[in-house]
Design a protein around this motif. Structure first.
Motif, short mmCIF file in Angstrom:
data_model
loop_
_atom_site.label_atom_id
_atom_site.label_comp_id
_atom_site.label_asym_id
_atom_site.label_seq_id
_atom_site.Cartn_x
_atom_site.Cartn_y
_atom_site.Cartn_z
N GLY A 49 0.91 -1.14 -0.10
CA GLY A 49 -0.07 0.06 0.09
C GLY A 49 0.93 1.20 0.15
O GLY A 49 0.51 2.14 -0.72
N ILE A 50 1.93 1.11 0.62
CA ILE A 50 2.65 2.77 1.06
C ILE A 50 3.64 2.61 -0.58
O ILE A 50 3.71 3.74 -1.04
N PHE A 51 3.67 1.59 -1.19
CA PHE A 51 4.56 1.60 -2.56
C PHE A 51 3.71 2.14 -3.34
O PHE A 51 4.04 3.07 -4.09
N VAL A 52 2.23 1.60 -3.49
CA VAL A 52 1.43 2.19 -4.50
C VAL A 52 1.30 3.54 -4.23
O VAL A 52 1.16 4.34 -5.39
N THR A 53 1.13 3.98 -3.24
CA THR A 53 0.85 5.39 -2.64
C THR A 53 2.02 6.21 -3.19
O THR A 53 1.78 7.39 -3.96
N ILE A 60 8.09 8.18 -6.23
CA ILE A 60 9.25 7.38 -6.98
C ILE A 60 8.67 7.08 -8.34
O ILE A 60 7.69 7.20 -8.60
N SER A 61 9.67 6.81 -9.19
CA SER A 61 9.27 6.53 -10.62
C SER A 61 9.86 5.15 -10.95
O SER A 61 11.04 4.67 -10.69
N PRO A 191 20.95 16.34 -5.44
CA PRO A 191 20.08 16.96 -4.95
C PRO A 191 18.62 16.65 -5.86
O PRO A 191 18.70 16.17 -6.79
N ASP A 192 17.66 16.97 -5.18
CA ASP A 192 16.24 16.71 -5.59
C ASP A 192 16.26 17.88 -6.89
O ASP A 192 16.79 18.75 -6.80
N SER A 193 15.27 17.49 -7.85
CA SER A 193 15.22 18.23 -8.93
C SER A 193 14.16 19.32 -8.92
O SER A 193 13.77 20.14 -9.68
#
Length: 197
Positions: A49-53, A60-61, A191-193
């Protein structure tokens, strides 16, 4: 004493085995085993459930995601046009202070009015490369012109910062990255985009 007379039931042979229903617990149903299996199944369902969310929220991609760089050299048919009628929000996504003032001074020198250029000297995340963000396709040429003015930085279409525009006028967002900081190039950790303002 009177003797009872014999009848047909006296001739039924007596059996040595059990007679009637005998109920006992099933040997395979252990309470601890059932509890452990239930906990394992619940854990698997929670993780799934956490992964699908996270996938649905684009945190995440699954397939690496496509980068959409849009600089003047990488966008065929785009015409960089400096348009000082746009409002410009400047966000400093580096630990170094004062970079917003430097970029603001560049824009004022290029012809922007002071009430159209504003910024925030601090972000919750570091950003690797300075980028100009625009919302609509119609804003692309102006974003590319601003990107060239700032030293040929990237320009990218995104509605991430659209909510920060509190007017009806079009707005561009400049996110200052580590490439403009005096500390130099970004660290080995990427770093984050898309930093939060």
């Amino acid at each position: 004493m009177l003797k009872s007379s014999r009848d047909r039931f006296d001739d039924v042979p007596r059996t040595a085995g059990r007679v009637g229903a005998h109920r006992a617990e099933q040997p395979g149903m252990n309470g601890l085993v059932v509890l452990l299996w239930s906990a394992a199944i619940a854990l698997v369902l929670i993780v799934c459930g956490i992964f699908v969310t996270l996938v649905m929220m684009d945190r995440i991609s699954l397939f690496g995601g496509e980068e959409r760089p849009a600089t003047s050299q990488q966008t065929p048919g785009a015409i960089a046009r400096l348009d000082t009628s746009y409002r410009v929000l400047i966000i400093n996504a580096t630990p170094e202070k004062g970079l917003v003032d430097d970029v603001r001074a560049e824009l004022l020198t290029a012809g922007w009015s002071s009430d159209h250029v504003f910024g925030s000297d601090g972000s919750s995340q570091e950003f690797s490369k300075t980028t100009v963000f625009y919302v609509d396709e119609a804003d692309r040429d102006a974003a590319l012109g601003l990107a060239e003015l700032l030293g040929d930085v990237d320009a990218q279409q995104s509605d991430f910062y659209a909510g920060l525009n509190d007017s009806d006028e079009p707005q561009l967002t400049v996110v200052i990255g580590l490439d403009r900081a005096a500390s130099g190039a970004p660290s080995s950790e990427q770093p984050d985009s898309t930093p939060a303002p």
